[in-house]
Design a protein around this motif. Sequence first.
Motif: not given
Length: 142
Positions: A17-31
Amino acid sequence: MTDVVPLTVIGHVHNGRTSTGDFDWGAVESRVALEPEYAPGLEGLDQFSHVIVVFHMHRVTDHEPVAIQRRPRGRADMPLLGVFAQRGRMRPNPIGITVAEIVRLEPGVLTVRGLDAIEGTPVLDLKPYAPIFDRRDPARVP
């Protein structure tokens, strides 16, 4: 007097993810890939459901200057509030904290869901989320 506080980067976020926009963070999986010397520090973290991720918001200076007071989300219909009464990213110190769900733990890599940090974000610390210490009831919010 301004003090300088040295911090050590223990790892980096990888999620594409390259956008810092405030949307849908709850679905983002990060390593969260740790530097090799810190990888053993993950031992036992898989016994917890959530982790507090402390990170450096390294790209916030690309957008707008720090505002000690502003209207939340830039909305004219919101009251003027101080930076410390908001969770926004434009702060005197670009430090972010997020409680994220632990998805899995592999050697040197912690996978989480709900971390609002972009690709390449430097991670400063990880702390297990423990409701007995981290949750406060009753809490008041506007």
